[in-house]
Write a protein that holds these residues in place. Structure first.
Motif, PDB file in Angstrom:
ATOM      1  N   SER A 103       0.858   1.013  -4.270  1.00  0.00           N
ATOM      2  CA  SER A 103      -0.558   1.186  -4.599  1.00  0.00           C
ATOM      3  C   SER A 103      -0.857   2.618  -5.018  1.00  0.00           C
ATOM      4  N   TYR A 157       0.825  -1.200   0.000  1.00  0.00           N
ATOM      5  CA  TYR A 157       0.000   0.000   0.000  1.00  0.00           C
ATOM      6  C   TYR A 157       0.864   1.256   0.000  1.00  0.00           C
ATOM      7  N   TYR A 160      -8.087   0.353  -0.255  1.00  0.00           N
ATOM      8  CA  TYR A 160      -7.050  -0.654  -0.429  1.00  0.00           C
ATOM      9  C   TYR A 160      -6.317  -0.947   0.876  1.00  0.00           C
TER      10      TYR A 160
END
Length: 247
Positions: A70, A66, A76
């Motif tokens: 990401s 993350y 998420y």
């Protein structure tokens, strides 16, 4: 690459990770410390230890993905926080135990107080985030009222154009949705601030009506065609604007 965009990395780290994910991140650090300092934790001879290590690896790698790779959207991060709550809870339980058993020892007491302060201090930010994304359930959803309006006030052969796909399930009219690749280009333009040309022409499908809701407004997909005067506003139902084609 996403990992090379400072804007994305800042968005992934500042609010979501430093405020919402900090207790879970601290719980992960505590779990990793226990695993490294307690030899019994490293004995892979029982199912409990294996599950412990698997969860620790899963949540830790998800956090790393993350932060580093990401696009930085909050949803998420949710799986890592959800699973990592186990470690955050274990940290709090151990902190309370330290406070009871180490009241006269300075450093364990300070560490326990810091852990509890961290956990309690982030609760207001968690509640504020939940409130921000919470949508109250009303007696009749705007989508239902929108569909009823279109189904009763438009010709049976009318073609509806919209980027808000939730309305299509209730429509009794033909509809047109933009191609999937367009969503990728809009994401790059809106969230990554890249200069991506949007070549989609909403008039190519020859729609009779245009519905612009939250998604259509967020990505500003229909702003150019609305500015051209090709549609006129005929009704507004909560977040939905209904336009009729000017022919």
């Amino acid at each position: 690459l996403l990992c090379q965009l400072p804007l994305v990395r800042q968005g992934a780290i500042y609010d979501p990770l430093l405020w919402l994910g900090l207790p879970t991140l601290a719980g992960l650090a505590f779990a990793a410390w226990c695993w490294l300092t307690q030899p019994a934790q490293r004995m892979l001879d029982n199912a409990r230890t294996i599950v412990y290590l698997v969860l620790l690896t899963l949540v830790g790698s998800w956090f790393a993905w993350y932060v580093l790779l990401s696009v930085g959207w909050l949803r998420y991060l949710f799986p890592a926080i959800f699973l990592g709550t186990i470690f955050a809870a274990a940290m709090v339980i151990n902190a309370l135990s330290w406070l009871r058993s180490s009241a006269r020892r300075r450093w364990p007491t300070i560490a326990a107080l810091l852990a509890l302060t961290l956990f309690v201090g982030t609760l207001p930010f968690t509640l504020a985030t939940l409130q921000q994304f919470f949508t109250p359930i009303t007696s009749e959803a705007a989508t239902t009222r929108l569909a009823r309006y279109i189904n009763s006030e438009t010709p049976p052969d009318a073609l509806i154009e919209s980027y808000d796909s939730e309305i299509f399930f209730l429509l009794e009219r033909r509809y047109h949705f933009p191609p999937d690749q367009l969503h990728v280009e809009l994401n790059r333009r809106t969230f990554l601030e890249q200069d991506v040309p949007i070549t989609y022409d909403p008039l190519a499908a020859d729609p009779d009506y245009l519905v612009v809701g939250s998604f259509g407004k967020l990505w500003q997909l229909y702003d150019p065609v609305l500015a051209s005067g090709a549609f006129r506003l005929i009704e507004q139902i909560d977040q939905y604007d209904i336009y009729e084609r000017v022919r």
